[in-house]
Design an enzyme around this catalytic site. Structure first.
Site, PDB file in Angstrom:
ATOM      1  N   ASP A 154      36.200  28.326  42.367  1.00  0.00           N
ATOM      2  CA  ASP A 154      36.844  29.626  42.612  1.00  0.00           C
ATOM      3  C   ASP A 154      36.007  30.324  43.683  1.00  0.00           C
ATOM      4  O   ASP A 154      34.891  30.769  43.427  1.00  0.00           O
ATOM      5  CB  ASP A 154      36.886  30.439  41.309  1.00  0.00           C
ATOM      6  N   ARG A 187      61.785  27.959  46.854  1.00  0.00           N
ATOM      7  CA  ARG A 187      60.717  27.619  45.902  1.00  0.00           C
ATOM      8  C   ARG A 187      59.933  26.418  46.437  1.00  0.00           C
ATOM      9  O   ARG A 187      58.709  26.383  46.406  1.00  0.00           O
ATOM     10  CB  ARG A 187      61.298  27.313  44.502  1.00  0.00           C
ATOM     11  N   LYS A 226      42.375  39.409  46.807  1.00  0.00           N
ATOM     12  CA  LYS A 226      41.111  40.098  47.074  1.00  0.00           C
ATOM     13  C   LYS A 226      40.798  40.111  48.578  1.00  0.00           C
ATOM     14  O   LYS A 226      41.587  40.613  49.353  1.00  0.00           O
ATOM     15  CB  LYS A 226      40.013  39.436  46.236  1.00  0.00           C
ATOM     16  N   TYR A 237      35.437  35.084  35.698  1.00  0.00           N
ATOM     17  CA  TYR A 237      36.489  36.101  35.631  1.00  0.00           C
ATOM     18  C   TYR A 237      37.183  36.035  34.260  1.00  0.00           C
ATOM     19  O   TYR A 237      37.580  34.956  33.807  1.00  0.00           O
ATOM     20  CB  TYR A 237      37.480  35.862  36.777  1.00  0.00           C
TER      21      TYR A 237
HETATM   22  C1  LIG Z   1      37.014  35.577  40.717  1.00  0.00           C
HETATM   23  C2  LIG Z   1      38.465  35.751  40.380  1.00  0.00           C
HETATM   24  N1  LIG Z   1      39.220  34.660  40.166  1.00  0.00           N
HETATM   25  C3  LIG Z   1      40.531  34.756  39.860  1.00  0.00           C
HETATM   26  C4  LIG Z   1      41.150  35.989  39.728  1.00  0.00           C
HETATM   27  C5  LIG Z   1      42.607  36.052  39.361  1.00  0.00           C
HETATM   28  O1  LIG Z   1      43.369  36.368  40.482  1.00  0.00           O
HETATM   29  P1  LIG Z   1      44.759  37.207  40.424  1.00  0.00           P
HETATM   30  O2  LIG Z   1      44.413  38.565  39.913  1.00  0.00           O
HETATM   31  O3  LIG Z   1      45.209  37.170  41.849  1.00  0.00           O
HETATM   32  O4  LIG Z   1      45.660  36.476  39.496  1.00  0.00           O
HETATM   33  C6  LIG Z   1      40.404  37.144  39.946  1.00  0.00           C
HETATM   34  C7  LIG Z   1      41.038  38.472  39.810  1.00  0.00           C
HETATM   35  O5  LIG Z   1      40.377  39.480  39.650  1.00  0.00           O
HETATM   36  C8  LIG Z   1      39.021  37.025  40.279  1.00  0.00           C
HETATM   37  O6  LIG Z   1      38.250  38.109  40.486  1.00  0.00           O
END
Ligand SMILES: Cc1ncc(COP(=O)(O)O)c(C=O)c1O
Length: 379
Positions: A170, A46, A195, A98
């Site tokens: 992000d 961890r 992604k 998101y």
């Molecule tokens: C722009 C964006 N930020 C954060 C996330 C969250 O990521 P995760 O699905 O890996 O938890 C996503 C997921 O679709 C996303 O598109």
């Protein structure tokens, strides 16, 4: 080192035990100590694992940061950022973001006494209207999901510095290949590694990258204390995916440009949202802060009905209807019935999420085949 060289080599060394060129999957929870406290740098997985450590170093290098930390998902990474805050603190966040980020803010951290302001940030100056002495974090997602709005990171960083609060970006849609928020003054970069970074739709993971020693120390403490860490197998898959990130992104961008222009000219298509168009409201900002315009394109149909959208969504063959984005294969999504289904129609339509809005994650297939698929589905 330039980006492609870093993608392949940063943080990665031949295995010291065997010379294996690929980072081994250290599938172990613990490490033998010769005497109490006498170990080779790892005590418990961890806290640290060599496969994860190689990935964390690699991601830090790609974002031009000193520190990289990986989490079990993108949301796990966002959760760690929020734990830097205390009850009474305020966050100014973009309003087109998101849905999962919106959910963790409003349904989990709002209950812990953190106050959120969701605002339009296309004009960065608007942020100043919402910053006060309690503001500890500005949260930016750019390009935004699904409307492809662009937020000026450098201008936002200046506002954050002037008001003594952190800026977190992000960077999932842009990837470190297209945009490096730390270079533009951000304090923390967040990625859903799930992604483009992993790129093959086979891993769920998140990452944070930063330069500041104090922020890094706190984040490492949270990572170890809250424990949302990824396993070594997934760390290996992400590292392997990253080796072609630059090549994949070049093709995603090239295909994105062809498809955005095709849709713009199609008689059945109404609006096309892609930051590469000169007519995009923040095209100049996109040009300034991004190397290219990415592989995400959203559009609406002239026949703006759920029925028309559903007909299109079930008529493609290469574009598959699925959540997520950023993989080598092309995907499409319908925000009104998928990611934004929980938001009332009038509310979602205010930000442009109308019934016929379709979001494309354009893959790295041959673009002629993708065009043919879209042409046939549009009819
Ligand atoms: C722009 C964006 N930020 C954060 C996330 C969250 O990521 P995760 O699905 O890996 O938890 C996503 C997921 O679709 C996303 O598109």
């Amino acid at each position: 080192m330039k980006f492609g060289t870093k993608a392949i080599h940063a943080g990665v060394e031949p295995d010291s035990a065997t010379g294996a060129i690929m980072t081994p999957i250290y599938q172990t929870s613990t490490y033998v100590q010769a005497a109490p406290g006498k170990h080779k740098g790892y005590e418990y997985s961890r806290t640290g694992n060599p496969t994860r450590a190689a990935l964390e170093k690699n991601l830090a290098a790609l974002e031009n940061g000193k520190y990289g930390l990986c989490f079990g998902s993108g949301l796990g990474a966002i959760d760690a950022i929020m734990k830097l805050l205390k009850p009474g603190d305020e966050v100014v966040s973009t309003n087109d973001l998101y849905g999962g980020t919106y959910r963790i803010y409003t349904k989990i951290f709002a209950d812990f006494g953190i106050k959120f302001h969701f605002i339009g940030m296309e004009n960065a100056g608007n942020i100043e209207n919402y910053v006060n002495e309690n503001t500890k974090l500005i949260w930016v997602e750019t390009p935004t999901n699904p409307m492809m709005n662009i937020i000026d990171i450098e201008a936002t960083a200046k506002i954050a510095k002037a008001n003594n609060c952190m800026l977190a970006v992000d960077n999932t849609f842009a990837t470190p290949f297209l945009q490096n928020p730390l270079d533009l003054g951000a304090d923390i970069v967040m990625h859903s590694v799930t992604k483009y970074i992993s790129g093959h739709s086979d891993v769920v993971m998140g990452a944070l990258i930063c330069n500041d020693d104090k922020i890094a120390e706190k984040l490492y403490f949270i990572q170890n204390s809250s424990g949302a860490v990824p396993g070594p197998q997934d760390s290996f898959l992400a590292l392997r995916g990253i080796k072609t990130l630059h090549l994949r992104m070049e093709r995603h961008c090239a295909n994105g440009k062809v498809i955005a222009n095709f849709l713009k000219e199609h008689p059945k298509v109404d609006m096309v949202y892609w930051p590469g168009f000169e007519s995009h409201p923040n095209h100049e900002v996109a040009k300034k802060q991004m190397k290219d315009f990415g592989g995400m394109v959203s559009f609406t149909l002239k026949e703006n009905t759920l029925a028309a959208a559903h007909k299109f969504l079930s008529s493609t063959h290469l574009f598959s209807l699925a959540e997520s984005l950023g993989g080598v294969e092309s995907l499409l999504g319908h925000p009104a019935s998928m990611t934004h289904a929980a938001i009332p129609k009038e509310e979602r339509e205010k930000t442009g999420v109308v019934d016929s809005l379709i979001r494309l994650s354009i893959g790295v297939e041959d673009v002629e085949d993708l065009l043919e698929d879209l042409k046939n589905a549009l009819g």
